[in-house]
Design an enzyme around this catalytic site. Structure first.
Site, mmCIF file in Angstrom:
data_model
loop_
_atom_site.group_PDB
_atom_site.id
_atom_site.type_symbol
_atom_site.label_atom_id
_atom_site.label_comp_id
_atom_site.label_asym_id
_atom_site.label_seq_id
_atom_site.Cartn_x
_atom_site.Cartn_y
_atom_site.Cartn_z
ATOM 1 N N HIS A 27 5.384 2.551 -6.400
ATOM 2 C CA HIS A 27 5.757 1.389 -7.198
ATOM 3 C C HIS A 27 6.792 0.530 -6.471
ATOM 4 O O HIS A 27 6.711 -0.694 -6.445
ATOM 5 C CB HIS A 27 6.298 1.845 -8.552
ATOM 6 C CG HIS A 27 6.791 0.717 -9.387
ATOM 7 N ND1 HIS A 27 5.937 -0.149 -10.008
ATOM 8 C CD2 HIS A 27 8.037 0.262 -9.626
ATOM 9 C CE1 HIS A 27 6.640 -1.071 -10.629
ATOM 10 N NE2 HIS A 27 7.919 -0.851 -10.408
ATOM 11 N N GLU A 54 -11.917 2.402 -8.651
ATOM 12 C CA GLU A 54 -10.795 3.134 -8.073
ATOM 13 C C GLU A 54 -10.884 4.638 -8.301
ATOM 14 O O GLU A 54 -9.974 5.372 -7.964
ATOM 15 C CB GLU A 54 -9.475 2.590 -8.614
ATOM 16 C CG GLU A 54 -9.374 2.587 -10.135
ATOM 17 C CD GLU A 54 -8.086 1.925 -10.653
ATOM 18 O OE1 GLU A 54 -7.124 1.819 -9.881
ATOM 19 O OE2 GLU A 54 -8.068 1.536 -11.825
ATOM 20 N N CYS A 85 -8.591 -5.362 -3.916
ATOM 21 C CA CYS A 85 -7.252 -5.750 -4.365
ATOM 22 C C CYS A 85 -6.213 -4.691 -4.051
ATOM 23 O O CYS A 85 -5.069 -4.801 -4.441
ATOM 24 C CB CYS A 85 -7.246 -6.053 -5.864
ATOM 25 S SG CYS A 85 -7.466 -4.605 -6.903
#
Lengths: 578, 96
Positions: A190, A432, A503
């Site tokens: 993150h 994903e 992405c």
């Protein structure tokens, strides 16, 4: 001066005072303060005591009359916090040892706890738990104090922490945060994602970095070389001031690319879109030459503020972005969090394996009213431009159909109230999970676009936790397994004639661009600050040479071989980027 | 004139010993008196009005403690604390 080596996850150089954020879930390192700061740190301890007492008094009041045992626990904790000799032990420690309030609280309480734990009597030794509880309560107060400090910064700082959570980064005052340095994390943690989206440098996997910083440390974060320098000497300072100037010049030279098209030398147009987390990043995407938003993460809506976001909260966040991109795509991804991350969802039983647990679309499908609130806002915003909706973590066709059915339900609700929306809104999924990739041909028949989310796809396919520094070297987009899987997804999307984009982080990594183009990708969505550099690469290559490179990679059998090959090829194209 | 001093030896009789809640009762009671009160075992002497110090005595069932009070109400303090420890046993289950 101290130099620490970590992993570079977001480029650039930052030179600023360090602000350390400790975590109550990890050992608090010893950090020194100046003798002039003693009064301030002792004041912080006193305030934490007062606030903890106030909190406990409230808790005690709320306990039902019948539960006198619980009441007693709070009463005991209050007695402890009122005990002058206890408070003095902590403040004396700060006074004599010149350490932070966090370290003093943690050290003294752990001393007391280990005294209890060492007594050979189970009734007494169990009381260590009470002491840990008091420690956590005091640390929560002290860390809240720091968090408020980061929200109300008035000068530039770099943030140093064990790790950063989405809740923490959502609250940062981004004008003054110049860089991140953390002990945990990898390229796709993150911390890394937020740093890249803000365009500030970050270095992760730095051993014990929080312990090396004193309250007035000046820190250089070198997000190109993966180095953090604490209290640099004059030579280092001069070296970095020069390096920082050169980087700025390189960026300025890329800036001239802003209005030039992203077209390969042999005339193939590539669509470069931005990945954004916050609405204000839409402007940055435009400034950097992005022609739309390929991934609008909406988690910040759920993490910031103490309650579930309202339909209006969603709607405002979406319209703000839509206004910047009239006629250009804006792909809104629905909530991609686990219930454990939602601050207002109440206490959840911890999952044994959260990345495989109830999160993302799975959570939404079990919490329909929350999910519908978001979908309603997306649909209402859909009349403002080319708004698209994307479901994350789809792992089978059933889930996709269920999500689409709920979308149709919401459309019917809107019909009933005559609220306008685009009935032909494009609906897509993140590819994903390995199961979605393997069944891409089935999923393609039921949606309008795919976006390959390489971060999770790599984690799930290679079975590697990308935030675990001990196995992070196994995590790589250059793995032959990832190549095979992605190639088949791209093939299936093309065959079904649906849109496809990438992405994940690889779309912003210069060395992977030629491979992606060679595999047939024509739309990339990436961190806005990286758009100019990636555009430069696109404009420097031909599809023919990219195809050749992809065919060559298809014959390779190891991560290392593929990585070196890609790096060599990219270095030839754009040497400044490496 | 010197302040009166009173002392007594008591034995912890409840099975769970002087853990958090009994310590709280003890400290609360001691706090009602003006006298300085100290409690000691074989190793150390602590302030009877500090919950941290009292709990850190870690007095288990069967432990003998010496209570010493110094002040105008020392006698009352000693008898009240003795009653709490040995007679009321902190309203808990006695040990074997």
């Amino acid at each position: 001066m101290e130099i620490k080596k970590g992993i570079a996850v977001s480029p650039g150089v930052a030179i600023a005072r360090a602000m350390v954020i400790d975590s109550k879930d990890y050992r608090i390192p010893r950090r020194s303060i100046l003798s002039s700061e003693r009064t301030k740190e002792i004041g912080r301890v006193r305030e934490a005591f007062d606030n903890a007492v106030a909190e406990l008094t409230e808790l005690e009041k709320d306990v039902a009359a019948g539960e006198s045992q619980i009441k007693d626990i709070f009463a005991v904790h209050i007695r402890y916090l009122h005990d002058a000799s206890f408070g003095k032990r902590i403040t004396d420690f700060i006074e004599n040892e010149l350490v932070t309030a966090e370290y003093a609280v943690s050290t003294i309480l752990r001393e007391i706890a280990s005294h209890f734990a060492g007594i050979d009597d189970e009734y007494i030794s169990e009381r260590a738990a009470d002491i840990y509880d008091i420690e956590r309560r005091l640390l929560t107060q002290l860390l809240g104090d720091v968090r408020r400090g980061v929200e109300h910064l008035t000068e530039e700082v770099v943030i140093v922490a064990h790790d950063l959570t989405p809740t923490q980064t959502a609250g940062f005052n981004k004008t003054f945060v110049r860089g991140f340095a953390t002990e945990a994390g990898g390229r796709t943690s993150h911390t890394a994602i937020v740093a890249r989206s803000l365009g500030i440098p970050a270095v992760v996997a730095l051993e014990d970095v929080t312990a090396s910083i004193t309250s007035d440390s000046l820190v250089i974060i070198d997000g190109n070389r993966g180095v953090v320098i604490i209290d640099p000497d004059d030579d280092k300072m001069a070296e970095y001031e020069k390096f920082s100037r050169e980087l700025t010049e390189f960026e300025v030279s890329l800036g001239s690319l802003r209005d030039k098209p992203a077209v390969t030398r042999d005339g193939e147009e590539i669509q470069l879109l931005g990945n954004i987390e916050f609405p204000d990043e839409a402007i940055m995407t435009k400034d950097k030459g992005g022609v739309g938003i390929g991934l609008y993460r909406t988690e910040f809506l759920y993490l910031y503020g103490g309650s579930e976001p309202t339909e209006q909260d969603h709607y405002e966040a979406y319209t703000e972005v839509a206004h910047h991109f009239e006629g250009q795509p804006v792909v809104i991804r629905t909530m991609d969090l686990g219930g454990d991350k939602l601050p207002y969802a109440g206490r959840q039983a911890p999952e044994t394996n959260p990345v495989l647990g109830l999160r993302s679309i799975r959570y939404c499908l079990q919490h329909l009213s929350m999910f519908k609130t978001q979908l309603r806002a997306i649909l209402r915003a859909s009349v403002l431009g080319d708004i698209r909706v994307m479901f994350p973590l789809i792992s089978n066709l059933q889930e996709l159909r269920q999500a689409k059915m709920i979308l149709r339900d919401v459309m019917e609700d809107l019909d009933e109230y005559a609220v306008p929306y685009n009935p032909n809104i494009k609906v897509g999924i993140m590819v994903e999970t390995p199961s979605a990739a393997l069944t891409a041909s089935l999923l393609a028949a039921d949606c309008d676009f795919f976006s390959i989310g390489t971060n999770d796809l790599i984690q799930y396919t290679l079975a590697v936790d990308r935030a675990n520094e001990h196995v992070v070297t196994l995590y790589s987009a250059a793995d032959p397994a990832i190549f095979v899987l992605m190639r088949s997804v791209i093939h299936d999307a093309n065959k079904a004639r649906i849109d496809l984009s990438v992405c994940g982080e690889v779309a912003s990594e210069p060395e992977y661009i030629m491979l992606l183009l060679g595999m047939g990708v024509r739309t990339l969505s990436l961190a806005p600050p990286m758009i100019p550099e990636i555009k430069q690469i696109v404009r420097s290559v031909t599809i023919k040479e990219c195809n050749h490179l992809a065919r060559k990679v298809a014959t390779m059998d190891s991560q290392r071989q593929i990585k070196n090959y890609l790096r060599d090829a990219a270095t030839r194209i754009l040497p400044e980027a490496f | 004139m010197a302040e009166p001093v009173h002392e007594i030896e008591v034995e912890i009789k409840n099975v769970e010993g002087l853990h958090m809640r009994p310590a709280m009762q003890f400290v609360d009671l001691a706090g009602k008196f003006d006298s300085d009160i100290h409690v000691s075992n074989e190793e150390q002497s602590v302030d009877a009005k500090s919950i941290m110090q009292m709990t850190m005595l870690a007095a288990t069932c069967g432990t003998k403690l010496r209570i010493k009070a110094e002040g105008a109400d020392a006698a009352e303090a000693i008898s009240a604390l003795q009653e709490l420890v040995e007679v009321k046993m902190f309203d808990e289950t006695p040990g074997k």
